[in-house]
Design a protein around this motif. Structure first.
Motif, PDB file in Angstrom:
ATOM      1  N   ILE A  59     -35.725-113.398  52.605  1.00  0.00           N
ATOM      2  CA  ILE A  59     -34.750-114.286  53.227  1.00  0.00           C
ATOM      3  C   ILE A  59     -34.807-114.066  54.741  1.00  0.00           C
ATOM      4  CG2 ILE A  59     -32.306-114.890  53.366  1.00  0.00           C
ATOM      5  CD1 ILE A  59     -32.000-113.740  50.524  1.00  0.00           C
ATOM      6  N   PRO A  60     -35.099-115.101  55.507  1.00  0.00           N
ATOM      7  CA  PRO A  60     -35.240-114.924  56.963  1.00  0.00           C
ATOM      8  C   PRO A  60     -33.935-114.454  57.592  1.00  0.00           C
ATOM      9  CG  PRO A  60     -36.103-117.050  56.240  1.00  0.00           C
ATOM     10  CD  PRO A  60     -35.345-116.485  55.084  1.00  0.00           C
ATOM     11  N   ALA A  61     -34.063-113.494  58.504  1.00  0.00           N
ATOM     12  CA  ALA A  61     -32.875-113.008  59.206  1.00  0.00           C
ATOM     13  C   ALA A  61     -32.254-114.107  60.051  1.00  0.00           C
ATOM     14  CB  ALA A  61     -33.253-111.816  60.085  1.00  0.00           C
ATOM     15  N   ALA A  62     -33.113-115.020  60.551  1.00  0.00           N
ATOM     16  CA  ALA A  62     -32.608-116.089  61.409  1.00  0.00           C
ATOM     17  C   ALA A  62     -31.980-117.223  60.621  1.00  0.00           C
ATOM     18  CB  ALA A  62     -33.739-116.635  62.289  1.00  0.00           C
ATOM     19  N   ALA A  63     -32.249-117.257  59.297  1.00  0.00           N
ATOM     20  CA  ALA A  63     -31.712-118.345  58.471  1.00  0.00           C
ATOM     21  C   ALA A  63     -31.284-117.777  57.120  1.00  0.00           C
ATOM     22  CB  ALA A  63     -32.750-119.452  58.295  1.00  0.00           C
ATOM     23  N   PRO A  64     -30.218-116.980  57.072  1.00  0.00           N
ATOM     24  CA  PRO A  64     -29.810-116.306  55.822  1.00  0.00           C
ATOM     25  C   PRO A  64     -29.364-117.252  54.723  1.00  0.00           C
ATOM     26  CG  PRO A  64     -28.137-116.044  57.537  1.00  0.00           C
ATOM     27  CD  PRO A  64     -29.337-116.631  58.212  1.00  0.00           C
ATOM     28  N   ALA A  65     -29.089-118.506  55.041  1.00  0.00           N
ATOM     29  CA  ALA A  65     -28.658-119.459  54.018  1.00  0.00           C
ATOM     30  C   ALA A  65     -29.832-120.226  53.409  1.00  0.00           C
ATOM     31  CB  ALA A  65     -27.660-120.437  54.627  1.00  0.00           C
ATOM     32  N   THR A  66     -31.063-119.823  53.708  1.00  0.00           N
ATOM     33  CA  THR A  66     -32.247-120.512  53.190  1.00  0.00           C
ATOM     34  C   THR A  66     -32.240-120.555  51.667  1.00  0.00           C
ATOM     35  OG1 THR A  66     -33.569-119.860  55.098  1.00  0.00           O
ATOM     36  CG2 THR A  66     -34.767-120.491  53.113  1.00  0.00           C
ATOM     37  N   THR A  67     -32.536-121.705  51.092  1.00  0.00           N
ATOM     38  CA  THR A  67     -32.594-121.854  49.632  1.00  0.00           C
ATOM     39  C   THR A  67     -33.945-122.390  49.162  1.00  0.00           C
ATOM     40  OG1 THR A  67     -31.613-124.053  49.816  1.00  0.00           O
ATOM     41  CG2 THR A  67     -30.108-122.200  49.394  1.00  0.00           C
ATOM     42  N   HIS A  68     -34.889-122.608  50.073  1.00  0.00           N
ATOM     43  CA  HIS A  68     -36.223-123.085  49.715  1.00  0.00           C
ATOM     44  C   HIS A  68     -37.255-122.026  50.099  1.00  0.00           C
ATOM     45  CE1 HIS A  68     -33.984-126.855  49.647  1.00  0.00           C
ATOM     46  NE2 HIS A  68     -34.960-127.354  48.888  1.00  0.00           N
ATOM     47  N   PHE A  69     -38.128-121.667  49.134  1.00  0.00           N
ATOM     48  CA  PHE A  69     -39.124-120.627  49.358  1.00  0.00           C
ATOM     49  C   PHE A  69     -40.464-121.056  48.773  1.00  0.00           C
ATOM     50  CE2 PHE A  69     -35.029-118.599  49.495  1.00  0.00           C
ATOM     51  CZ  PHE A  69     -35.138-117.618  50.463  1.00  0.00           C
ATOM     52  N   GLN A  70     -41.540-120.520  49.329  1.00  0.00           N
ATOM     53  CA  GLN A  70     -42.886-120.781  48.848  1.00  0.00           C
ATOM     54  C   GLN A  70     -43.350-119.589  48.017  1.00  0.00           C
ATOM     55  OE1 GLN A  70     -44.408-123.667  49.334  1.00  0.00           O
ATOM     56  NE2 GLN A  70     -46.282-123.138  48.220  1.00  0.00           N
ATOM     57  N   ILE A  71     -43.741-119.850  46.769  1.00  0.00           N
ATOM     58  CA  ILE A  71     -44.203-118.779  45.882  1.00  0.00           C
ATOM     59  C   ILE A  71     -45.643-118.445  46.224  1.00  0.00           C
ATOM     60  CG2 ILE A  71     -44.570-118.055  43.490  1.00  0.00           C
ATOM     61  CD1 ILE A  71     -42.445-120.149  42.696  1.00  0.00           C
ATOM     62  N   THR A  72     -45.913-117.163  46.516  1.00  0.00           N
ATOM     63  CA  THR A  72     -47.253-116.764  46.955  1.00  0.00           C
ATOM     64  C   THR A  72     -47.954-115.788  46.011  1.00  0.00           C
ATOM     65  OG1 THR A  72     -46.358-114.928  48.274  1.00  0.00           O
ATOM     66  CG2 THR A  72     -46.578-117.083  49.360  1.00  0.00           C
ATOM     67  N   GLN A  73     -47.229-115.228  45.044  1.00  0.00           N
ATOM     68  CA  GLN A  73     -47.868-114.218  44.181  1.00  0.00           C
ATOM     69  C   GLN A  73     -47.022-113.962  42.946  1.00  0.00           C
ATOM     70  OE1 GLN A  73     -47.539-110.112  45.860  1.00  0.00           O
ATOM     71  NE2 GLN A  73     -46.507-111.143  47.591  1.00  0.00           N
ATOM     72  N   ARG A  74     -47.614-113.191  42.036  1.00  0.00           N
ATOM     73  CA  ARG A  74     -46.953-112.807  40.782  1.00  0.00           C
ATOM     74  C   ARG A  74     -47.086-111.297  40.653  1.00  0.00           C
ATOM     75  NH1 ARG A  74     -48.324-111.875  35.378  1.00  0.00           N
ATOM     76  NH2 ARG A  74     -46.918-112.787  33.811  1.00  0.00           N
ATOM     77  N   ILE A  75     -45.965-110.600  40.410  1.00  0.00           N
ATOM     78  CA  ILE A  75     -45.979-109.134  40.328  1.00  0.00           C
ATOM     79  C   ILE A  75     -45.395-108.703  38.987  1.00  0.00           C
ATOM     80  CG2 ILE A  75     -45.346-106.979  41.451  1.00  0.00           C
ATOM     81  CD1 ILE A  75     -44.712-108.595  43.980  1.00  0.00           C
ATOM     82  N   ALA A  76     -46.227-108.173  38.124  1.00  0.00           N
ATOM     83  CA  ALA A  76     -45.775-107.658  36.822  1.00  0.00           C
ATOM     84  C   ALA A  76     -45.427-106.181  36.948  1.00  0.00           C
ATOM     85  CB  ALA A  76     -46.872-107.850  35.783  1.00  0.00           C
ATOM     86  N   ALA A  77     -44.702-105.643  35.971  1.00  0.00           N
ATOM     87  CA  ALA A  77     -44.388-104.209  35.953  1.00  0.00           C
ATOM     88  C   ALA A  77     -45.693-103.423  35.928  1.00  0.00           C
ATOM     89  CB  ALA A  77     -43.544-103.869  34.741  1.00  0.00           C
ATOM     90  N   GLY A  78     -45.802-102.443  36.803  1.00  0.00           N
ATOM     91  CA  GLY A  78     -47.013-101.636  36.895  1.00  0.00           C
ATOM     92  C   GLY A  78     -47.985-102.127  37.949  1.00  0.00           C
ATOM     93  N   ALA A  79     -47.774-103.325  38.473  1.00  0.00           N
ATOM     94  CA  ALA A  79     -48.636-103.883  39.522  1.00  0.00           C
ATOM     95  C   ALA A  79     -47.961-103.709  40.879  1.00  0.00           C
ATOM     96  CB  ALA A  79     -48.919-105.356  39.248  1.00  0.00           C
ATOM     97  N   VAL A  80     -48.744-103.816  41.933  1.00  0.00           N
ATOM     98  CA  VAL A  80     -48.220-103.723  43.295  1.00  0.00           C
ATOM     99  C   VAL A  80     -48.609-104.991  44.052  1.00  0.00           C
ATOM    100  CG1 VAL A  80     -48.257-102.442  45.480  1.00  0.00           C
ATOM    101  CG2 VAL A  80     -48.388-101.203  43.298  1.00  0.00           C
ATOM    102  N   GLY A  81     -47.611-105.688  44.575  1.00  0.00           N
ATOM    103  CA  GLY A  81     -47.868-106.923  45.298  1.00  0.00           C
ATOM    104  C   GLY A  81     -48.160-106.687  46.768  1.00  0.00           C
ATOM    105  N   HIS A  82     -48.431-107.770  47.489  1.00  0.00           N
ATOM    106  CA  HIS A  82     -48.637-107.671  48.931  1.00  0.00           C
ATOM    107  C   HIS A  82     -47.388-108.169  49.653  1.00  0.00           C
ATOM    108  CE1 HIS A  82     -50.347-111.634  47.682  1.00  0.00           C
ATOM    109  NE2 HIS A  82     -49.629-112.053  48.716  1.00  0.00           N
ATOM    110  N   ALA A  83     -47.341-107.918  50.943  1.00  0.00           N
ATOM    111  CA  ALA A  83     -46.145-108.187  51.736  1.00  0.00           C
ATOM    112  C   ALA A  83     -45.784-109.665  51.736  1.00  0.00           C
ATOM    113  CB  ALA A  83     -46.345-107.695  53.164  1.00  0.00           C
ATOM    114  N   LEU A  84     -44.486-109.941  51.773  1.00  0.00           N
ATOM    115  CA  LEU A  84     -43.977-111.307  51.867  1.00  0.00           C
ATOM    116  C   LEU A  84     -43.588-111.613  53.311  1.00  0.00           C
ATOM    117  CD1 LEU A  84     -41.531-111.646  48.809  1.00  0.00           C
ATOM    118  CD2 LEU A  84     -43.853-112.547  49.002  1.00  0.00           C
ATOM    119  N   ALA A  85     -43.955-112.791  53.749  1.00  0.00           N
ATOM    120  CA  ALA A  85     -43.495-113.268  55.050  1.00  0.00           C
ATOM    121  C   ALA A  85     -42.154-113.968  54.870  1.00  0.00           C
ATOM    122  CB  ALA A  85     -44.524-114.221  55.649  1.00  0.00           C
ATOM    123  N   ALA A  86     -41.460-114.189  55.955  1.00  0.00           N
ATOM    124  CA  ALA A  86     -40.169-114.879  55.894  1.00  0.00           C
ATOM    125  C   ALA A  86     -40.333-116.241  55.236  1.00  0.00           C
ATOM    126  CB  ALA A  86     -39.600-115.044  57.302  1.00  0.00           C
TER     127      ALA A  86
END
Length: 263
Positions: A59-86
């Motif tokens: 959730i962007p610090a500059a826009a805490p009320a944001t309700t629209h996001f772009q899905i970039t990855q899938r993280i299952a239990a035991g897996a490690v994802g990569h960093a998310l951008a705002a």
């Protein structure tokens, strides 16, 4: 004759604390008494993780009320994802590590999908549905105290910390003997003036429930030499000698009593 409280205090004052210990695997330690404190060698959880199936959000610090996001990855239990951008989201499952940049998790039932776009039904508070590192147990914490009798839950706690073995006290060796010419074992005919030996079975069952190592000496006749010999022999083999003797109680009724002798 001593009052019960006085007799108990005298016995406890003479008792010696057990010192013999052994190292047991968790599978053999249930019901045993812990000899040393257990200190957590790790944090539990060991990393920030999701407490539910849903989506990790940045959730962007500059826009805490944001309700629209772009899905970039899938993280299952035991897996490690990569960093998310705002403004990005990751499909995530219960127990999976929170990716760098994520600051909240929303449950899947509160989301609407349109391809790789995610829309929230309502604003999500920062930190929602994230289990923080060390939230349950923190590194260096005393999680089990010496002297505790180990329950299944305690063994599970030790396992969750990666501990495979525990140091426990060896069981107390308890010798039990009954005395009295009036005693008859259950299952045998009961002659006039005799009573069944009920104490023996009550005490054996109680000692077994406590996890004691038992030496059942049976019934000793009402003879001084035989009693002295039985007590002397038992004292060489046990930590505690528990005796149960018969007698005549109020109104002439036969009864059985017992006493414990710390060796």
């Amino acid at each position: 004759m001593l009052d019960f409280e006085v007799a108990l205090a005298q016995l406890l004052a003479q008792a010696r604390v057990a010192t013999r210990t052994e190292l047991l695997p968790l599978t053999a330690a249930r019901g045993r008494v812990l000899a040393h404190d257990v200190i957590a060698p790790i944090n539990v959880p060991g990393f920030d993780n999701s407490s539910m199936d849903g989506y990790a959000l940045h959730i962007p610090a500059a826009a805490p009320a944001t309700t629209h996001f772009q899905i970039t990855q899938r993280i299952a239990a035991g897996a490690v994802g990569h960093a998310l951008a705002a403004g990005e989201a990751a499909r995530i499952f219960t127990g999976a590590p929170i990716p760098v940049g994520a600051n909240a998790v929303v449950m899947q039932e509160q989301c609407t999908l349109a391809g790789e776009a995610l829309q929230l039904a309502a604003r999500v508070p920062l930190g929602a549905n994230i289990r923080r590192i060390g939230e349950d147990v923190h590194h260096g914490q005393v999680v089990l105290r010496a002297g505790q009798r180990l329950s299944p839950a305690m063994l599970g706690l030790a396992a969750s910390l990666g501990i495979a073995q525990l140091t426990v006290f060896t069981p107390l060796r308890v010798a039990l003997l009954s005395s009295g010419d009036e005693l008859v074992e259950p299952g045998q005919p009961l002659p006039a003036g005799k009573i069944y030996n009920a104490n023996r079975y009550t005490l054996l069952a109680q000692l077994q429930a406590l996890g004691c190592e038992l030496l059942d000496l049976g019934v000793i006749p009402d003879q001084f030499d035989a009693t002295v010999a039985a007590l002397a022999a038992a004292a060489k083999q046990c930590d505690i000698l528990l005796t149960s003797g018969g007698g005549i109680g109020r109104r002439g009724r036969p009864y059985q009593g017992c006493s414990a002798i710390p060796r």
